[in-house]
Motif scaffolding. Sequence first.
Motif, mmCIF file in Angstrom:
data_model
loop_
_atom_site.group_PDB
_atom_site.id
_atom_site.type_symbol
_atom_site.label_atom_id
_atom_site.label_comp_id
_atom_site.label_asym_id
_atom_site.label_seq_id
_atom_site.Cartn_x
_atom_site.Cartn_y
_atom_site.Cartn_z
ATOM 1 N N GLY A 18 0.813 -1.214 0.000
ATOM 2 C CA GLY A 18 0.000 0.000 0.000
ATOM 3 C C GLY A 18 0.844 1.260 0.000
ATOM 4 O O GLY A 18 0.562 2.225 -0.719
ATOM 5 N N ALA B 188 -4.329 3.558 -3.688
ATOM 6 C CA ALA B 188 -5.317 2.553 -3.284
ATOM 7 C C ALA B 188 -5.907 1.847 -4.502
ATOM 8 O O ALA B 188 -6.165 0.642 -4.472
ATOM 9 N N SER C 170 -3.126 -0.592 -5.804
ATOM 10 C CA SER C 170 -2.928 -1.788 -4.975
ATOM 11 C C SER C 170 -4.191 -2.620 -4.826
ATOM 12 O O SER C 170 -4.130 -3.770 -4.382
#
Length: 283
Positions: free
Chosen positions: A127, A212, A215
């Motif tokens: 992340g 975000a 990932s």
Amino acid sequence: MWQNIKTTLLLALLDALFLIVGGLIGRGTGLIVAAVIALAVNGIAYWKSDAIAVRAARAVEVTPEQAPELHQMVAELAAAAGMTKPRVYISDDPSPNAFATGRNPEHAAVCCTTGILNLCSAREMRGVLSHELSHVRNRDILTASTAATLALGISIIAQIAQFSLFFFGNEEESAGQVLVTLLVAFLAAPAAAIIQLAISRSREYEADHDGAVLSHDPLALADALRKLEARTAQVPMQVAPALAPLYIVNPFGNRRASLAALFSTHPPLEERVARLERMAQGR
């Protein structure tokens, strides 16, 4: 999308402030001098941003043999983002943090401290690295350099004006003109700094969002941010303040006071986490 629009508006505001301040107190020559100095200083910083940042962090480039998991993670995320794999560095620092820099994806570097590698799980690191690669893909170094150039130019013009008023005051100017010049000279630089920092915070929100998405795990970044803030408050970094905007969390610890937030390089962590949690819930 909104953060990109906000960044554009803030840069336009900095442009306008530069022209207004230059027109009011730059007096032609001062405006040109400020522009040339600001472009030269930040031009060098832009072209050499990767080398300057990793040297300041006392980071060492590592090979795939020395850090196989880290290299593999960076390679996979770079491929997913459709960008060249950046060089990988590790900084021997117990404070957990990370940054990416470089004027474009072809001249980029990602750096992790030993503190973050020891603190975060593989999922959380993914992340964090997604966030950092998003900065590179979004060319945030260019945005930051543009904002820094304008802010530095405004600061130089203001200093020229202050110097001129104190040592070469013009007797033809009325008291009102002198007062206006003084107010602009003293307030312009802080105003430019506030706008520059607002741009930095806006780019952090955008990198959180894009990271975000990259990932496919918003909560991994949210969990990492919580860990990083808690640990950084206990073990702050010893770095130059000018480098603070590069890092994923404020290297000196996060401030919550409303007035201090105006001068913070990073958005409030609670808001960053809340946005990521809303993403995870599909809102």
